[in-house]
Design a protein around this motif. Sequence first.
Motif, PDB file in Angstrom:
ATOM      1  N   ILE A  89       6.942  -3.120   2.370  1.00 42.74           N
ATOM      2  CA  ILE A  89       7.085  -4.005   3.597  1.00 42.74           C
ATOM      3  C   ILE A  89       7.954  -3.548   4.799  1.00 42.74           C
ATOM      4  CG2 ILE A  89       7.765  -6.466   4.488  1.00 42.74           C
ATOM      5  CD1 ILE A  89       7.510  -7.276   1.414  1.00 42.74           C
ATOM      6  N   PHE A  90       7.341  -3.497   5.782  1.00 44.82           N
ATOM      7  CA  PHE A  90       7.793  -2.941   7.122  1.00 44.82           C
ATOM      8  C   PHE A  90       8.402  -3.864   8.081  1.00 44.82           C
ATOM      9  CE2 PHE A  90       4.898  -0.018   5.294  1.00 44.82           C
ATOM     10  CZ  PHE A  90       5.197   1.263   5.813  1.00 44.82           C
ATOM     11  N   PRO A  91       9.152  -3.366   8.999  1.00 48.53           N
ATOM     12  CA  PRO A  91       9.953  -4.164   9.644  1.00 48.53           C
ATOM     13  C   PRO A  91       9.233  -5.299  10.606  1.00 48.53           C
ATOM     14  CG  PRO A  91      10.858  -2.101  10.136  1.00 48.53           C
ATOM     15  CD  PRO A  91       9.532  -2.158   9.327  1.00 48.53           C
ATOM     16  N   ASP A  92       8.262  -5.062  10.888  1.00 51.32           N
ATOM     17  CA  ASP A  92       6.990  -5.859  11.597  1.00 51.32           C
ATOM     18  C   ASP A  92       6.254  -6.580  10.612  1.00 51.32           C
ATOM     19  OD1 ASP A  92       4.987  -4.195  10.449  1.00 51.32           O
ATOM     20  OD2 ASP A  92       4.408  -3.551  12.259  1.00 51.32           O
ATOM     21  N   GLY A  93       6.763  -6.677   9.476  1.00 49.86           N
ATOM     22  CA  GLY A  93       6.170  -7.649   8.574  1.00 49.86           C
ATOM     23  C   GLY A  93       4.758  -7.067   7.744  1.00 49.86           C
ATOM     24  N   ARG A  94       4.187  -6.072   8.210  1.00 50.85           N
ATOM     25  CA  ARG A  94       3.170  -5.215   7.676  1.00 50.85           C
ATOM     26  C   ARG A  94       3.415  -5.026   5.988  1.00 50.85           C
ATOM     27  NH1 ARG A  94       2.209   0.098   9.384  1.00 50.85           N
ATOM     28  NH2 ARG A  94       4.289   0.115  10.037  1.00 50.85           N
ATOM     29  N   MET A  95       2.593  -5.386   5.261  1.00 50.32           N
ATOM     30  CA  MET A  95       2.722  -5.026   3.840  1.00 50.32           C
ATOM     31  C   MET A  95       1.292  -3.917   3.212  1.00 50.32           C
ATOM     32  SD  MET A  95       3.236  -8.808   2.485  1.00 50.32           S
ATOM     33  CE  MET A  95       3.965  -8.440   0.804  1.00 50.32           C
ATOM     34  N   LEU A  96       1.965  -2.836   2.933  1.00 50.12           N
ATOM     35  CA  LEU A  96       1.075  -1.768   2.280  1.00 50.12           C
ATOM     36  C   LEU A  96       1.458  -1.443   0.924  1.00 50.12           C
ATOM     37  CD1 LEU A  96       1.288   0.901   5.352  1.00 50.12           C
ATOM     38  CD2 LEU A  96      -0.147  -1.107   5.246  1.00 50.12           C
ATOM     39  N   TYR A  97       0.265  -1.203   0.184  1.00 44.82           N
ATOM     40  CA  TYR A  97       0.334  -0.974  -1.304  1.00 44.82           C
ATOM     41  C   TYR A  97      -0.326   0.028  -1.717  1.00 44.82           C
ATOM     42  CZ  TYR A  97      -4.527  -2.878  -0.956  1.00 44.82           C
ATOM     43  OH  TYR A  97      -5.741  -3.215  -0.680  1.00 44.82           O
ATOM     44  N   ALA A  98      -0.145   0.497  -3.271  1.00 42.29           N
ATOM     45  CA  ALA A  98      -0.689   1.501  -3.793  1.00 42.29           C
ATOM     46  C   ALA A  98      -0.767   1.086  -5.353  1.00 42.29           C
ATOM     47  CB  ALA A  98       0.078   2.730  -3.630  1.00 42.29           C
ATOM     48  N   ASP A  99      -1.629   1.767  -5.824  1.00 45.32           N
ATOM     49  CA  ASP A  99      -1.901   1.801  -7.405  1.00 45.32           C
ATOM     50  C   ASP A  99      -2.772   3.098  -7.493  1.00 45.32           C
ATOM     51  OD1 ASP A  99      -4.672   1.350  -7.215  1.00 45.32           O
ATOM     52  OD2 ASP A  99      -4.754  -0.811  -7.592  1.00 45.32           O
ATOM     53  N   PRO A 100      -2.769   3.241  -9.036  1.00 49.35           N
ATOM     54  CA  PRO A 100      -3.535   4.817  -9.179  1.00 49.35           C
ATOM     55  C   PRO A 100      -4.695   4.882  -8.709  1.00 49.35           C
ATOM     56  CG  PRO A 100      -2.423   3.819 -11.169  1.00 49.35           C
ATOM     57  CD  PRO A 100      -2.484   2.598 -10.305  1.00 49.35           C
ATOM     58  N   GLU A 101      -5.472   3.839  -8.107  1.00 42.43           N
ATOM     59  CA  GLU A 101      -6.825   3.858  -7.663  1.00 42.43           C
ATOM     60  C   GLU A 101      -6.735   3.870  -5.986  1.00 42.43           C
ATOM     61  OE1 GLU A 101      -6.740   1.773 -10.418  1.00 42.43           O
ATOM     62  OE2 GLU A 101      -6.904   3.318 -11.607  1.00 42.43           O
ATOM     63  N   VAL A 102      -6.021   3.165  -5.601  1.00 37.60           N
ATOM     64  CA  VAL A 102      -5.882   2.837  -4.215  1.00 37.60           C
ATOM     65  C   VAL A 102      -4.360   3.115  -3.208  1.00 37.60           C
ATOM     66  CG1 VAL A 102      -6.043   1.195  -2.280  1.00 37.60           C
ATOM     67  CG2 VAL A 102      -7.351   0.798  -4.476  1.00 37.60           C
ATOM     68  N   GLU A 103      -4.504   3.862  -2.397  1.00 31.99           N
ATOM     69  CA  GLU A 103      -3.408   4.222  -1.446  1.00 31.99           C
ATOM     70  C   GLU A 103      -3.808   3.627  -0.020  1.00 31.99           C
ATOM     71  OE1 GLU A 103      -2.356   8.378  -1.777  1.00 31.99           O
ATOM     72  OE2 GLU A 103      -1.372   8.046  -3.765  1.00 31.99           O
ATOM     73  N   PHE A 104      -3.144   2.269   0.199  1.00 26.72           N
ATOM     74  CA  PHE A 104      -3.399   1.852   1.538  1.00 26.72           C
ATOM     75  C   PHE A 104      -2.670   2.501   2.674  1.00 26.72           C
ATOM     76  CE2 PHE A 104      -3.371  -1.610   4.457  1.00 26.72           C
ATOM     77  CZ  PHE A 104      -4.647  -2.063   4.574  1.00 26.72           C
ATOM     78  N   LYS A 105      -3.362   3.174   3.654  1.00 28.52           N
ATOM     79  CA  LYS A 105      -2.869   3.712   4.615  1.00 28.52           C
ATOM     80  C   LYS A 105      -1.947   5.077   4.216  1.00 28.52           C
ATOM     81  CE  LYS A 105      -3.957   0.121   7.830  1.00 28.52           C
ATOM     82  NZ  LYS A 105      -4.168   0.086   9.327  1.00 28.52           N
ATOM     83  N   GLU A 106      -0.513   4.787   4.657  1.00 32.16           N
ATOM     84  CA  GLU A 106       0.474   5.768   4.329  1.00 32.16           C
ATOM     85  C   GLU A 106       1.145   5.653   3.158  1.00 32.16           C
ATOM     86  OE1 GLU A 106       2.586   3.418   7.453  1.00 32.16           O
ATOM     87  OE2 GLU A 106       0.354   4.368   7.222  1.00 32.16           O
ATOM     88  N   THR A 107       0.750   4.583   2.451  1.00 27.87           N
ATOM     89  CA  THR A 107       1.640   4.267   1.232  1.00 27.87           C
ATOM     90  C   THR A 107       1.041   4.763  -0.035  1.00 27.87           C
ATOM     91  OG1 THR A 107       2.568   2.228   2.343  1.00 27.87           O
ATOM     92  CG2 THR A 107       2.446   2.333  -0.336  1.00 27.87           C
TER      93      THR A 107
END
Length: 91
Positions: free
Chosen positions: A35-53
Amino acid sequence: MTYLKVKWIHAHPNQPVLIYSELDHDRWELRKVEIFPDGRMLYADPEVEFKETGLSMEPLPSLEKIAADPEFEPEVISKAEFEKIWEKATA
């Protein structure tokens, strides 16, 4: 499984301020939400890396070792708390 919430204290607007991790018995990340200062939430698991996470390239250190760095405030959380954040991030 172990579930961690780590508050990262810094002044970098492009870095997360909260990191939630689901860890296996060897402390490898299985899922992560940032969770970033602006409220964005990025995620990752073994199959998915969302953006830079992405998942860590090595096992996470112990809670005590993480807490030894004054920039980090780690705490163990429940699976339910992690799942709530995971659902929100991946919705």
